[in-house]
Design a protein around this motif. Structure first.
Motif, PDB file in Angstrom:
ATOM      1  N   PHE A   2       2.604  -7.904   6.500  1.00 16.25           N
ATOM      2  CA  PHE A   2       1.435  -7.177   6.028  1.00 16.25           C
ATOM      3  C   PHE A   2       0.156  -7.691   6.675  1.00 16.25           C
ATOM      4  CE2 PHE A   2       4.319  -6.404   2.334  1.00 16.25           C
ATOM      5  CZ  PHE A   2       4.433  -5.040   2.529  1.00 16.25           C
ATOM      6  N   ALA A   3       0.111  -9.001   6.940  1.00 14.08           N
ATOM      7  CA  ALA A   3      -1.054  -9.570   7.618  1.00 14.08           C
ATOM      8  C   ALA A   3      -1.176  -8.998   9.025  1.00 14.08           C
ATOM      9  CB  ALA A   3      -0.950 -11.090   7.657  1.00 14.08           C
ATOM     10  N   ASP A   4      -0.044  -8.849   9.712  1.00 14.08           N
ATOM     11  CA  ASP A   4      -0.058  -8.266  11.059  1.00 14.08           C
ATOM     12  C   ASP A   4      -0.515  -6.810  11.016  1.00 14.08           C
ATOM     13  OD1 ASP A   4       0.844 -10.630  12.118  1.00 14.08           O
ATOM     14  OD2 ASP A   4       2.953 -10.028  12.102  1.00 14.08           O
ATOM     15  N   GLY A  70      -5.918  -0.775  -1.538  1.00 15.34           N
ATOM     16  CA  GLY A  70      -6.935  -1.739  -1.911  1.00 15.34           C
ATOM     17  C   GLY A  70      -6.380  -3.141  -2.085  1.00 15.34           C
ATOM     18  N   VAL A  71      -5.238  -3.259  -2.751  1.00 16.64           N
ATOM     19  CA  VAL A  71      -4.605  -4.567  -2.934  1.00 16.64           C
ATOM     20  C   VAL A  71      -4.149  -5.127  -1.595  1.00 16.64           C
ATOM     21  CG1 VAL A  71      -2.606  -5.739  -3.933  1.00 16.64           C
ATOM     22  CG2 VAL A  71      -3.958  -4.168  -5.332  1.00 16.64           C
ATOM     23  N   PHE A  72      -3.617  -4.260  -0.732  1.00 11.81           N
ATOM     24  CA  PHE A  72      -3.217  -4.667   0.620  1.00 11.81           C
ATOM     25  C   PHE A  72      -4.414  -5.237   1.386  1.00 11.81           C
ATOM     26  CE2 PHE A  72      -3.475  -2.934   4.993  1.00 11.81           C
ATOM     27  CZ  PHE A  72      -2.575  -3.783   5.625  1.00 11.81           C
ATOM     28  N   ALA A  73      -5.559  -4.551   1.319  1.00 11.59           N
ATOM     29  CA  ALA A  73      -6.754  -5.022   2.021  1.00 11.59           C
ATOM     30  C   ALA A  73      -7.264  -6.331   1.426  1.00 11.59           C
ATOM     31  CB  ALA A  73      -7.843  -3.949   1.984  1.00 11.59           C
ATOM     32  N   LEU A  74      -7.331  -6.403   0.104  1.00 11.75           N
ATOM     33  CA  LEU A  74      -7.803  -7.625  -0.543  1.00 11.75           C
ATOM     34  C   LEU A  74      -6.897  -8.815  -0.256  1.00 11.75           C
ATOM     35  CD1 LEU A  74      -8.915  -6.252  -4.026  1.00 11.75           C
ATOM     36  CD2 LEU A  74     -10.402  -7.355  -2.340  1.00 11.75           C
TER      37      LEU A  74
END
Length: 196
Positions: A2-4, A70-74
């Motif tokens: 997910f970071a990538d 939103g949770v992914f971005a945060l």
């Protein structure tokens, strides 16, 4: 993983991220296909648009996409001096999602669509950021339009209902909107293929 993905969407990796050409092609095809579909299925599309502002199930679907994004971005963004509050912000986001579903059912679909427009604009703007081509401005113009309209949808969701009623009041307005969307998509597609 997910970071990538986050680094790719928001150009956080030194090697780059989401390409301008690919973004232009995807956005152009989305514009063309959606507006051609609306042109070919006018009655069905207009009925959907009239019902959409108060369609609670669409609100749930779109708001769920919003909270996941939103949770992914945060979870992956650089929060600077607030890094130790990341978990708190995530919990507030999830709690807000539940509270909105329970207490803000009026025009939920419009508000959720507005939030999604704000989220989608981010990667589009990032793809065009500092690119040398002047024609890249076709993407930011569209993205900033999404941002402005999205903020209105969130804060004044009844405006979508009013805009839809205005648009559908005359057949010429509908045709102008549909053909304008197709034309912008074609210009963007040609530009992306030739210059990006």
């Amino acid at each position: 993983m997910f970071a990538d993905l986050y680094d790719y969407l928001y150009h956080q990796n030194p090697t780059g991220g989401i390409p301008l050409k690919g973004t232009g092609i995807v956005v152009a095809l989305a514009l063309i296909l959606s507006h051609v579909w609306a042109l070919k299925n006018t009655a069905q599309t207009q009925a959907f648009l009239k019902a959409f502002p108060r369609a609670f199930h669409w609100g749930v679907i779109l708001l769920t996409i919003d909270v996941i994004w939103g949770v992914f971005a945060l979870s992956n963004m650089d929060m600077g001096e607030f890094f130790n509050m990341r978990r708190t912000f995530i919990m507030i986001t999830i709690g807000g999602y539940v509270a909105v579903l329970v207490y803000v059912k009026e025009f939920l679909a419009v508000r959720a669509l507005g939030a999604l427009m704000l989220l989608v604009a981010g990667p589009v703007l990032t793809a065009a950021f500092l690119q040398p081509q002047t024609s890249r401005l076709l993407l930011p113009i569209l993205a900033y339009l999404w941002i402005i309209v999205g903020m209105y949808f969130i804060g004044m969701p009844f405006l979508m209902r009013d805009w839809i009623n205005w648009l559908l009041a005359k057949h010429q307005r509908w045709n102008l909107a549909v053909y304008s969307g197709i034309a912008y998509g074609v210009v963007l597609l040609v530009t992306a293929l030739l210059f990006y």
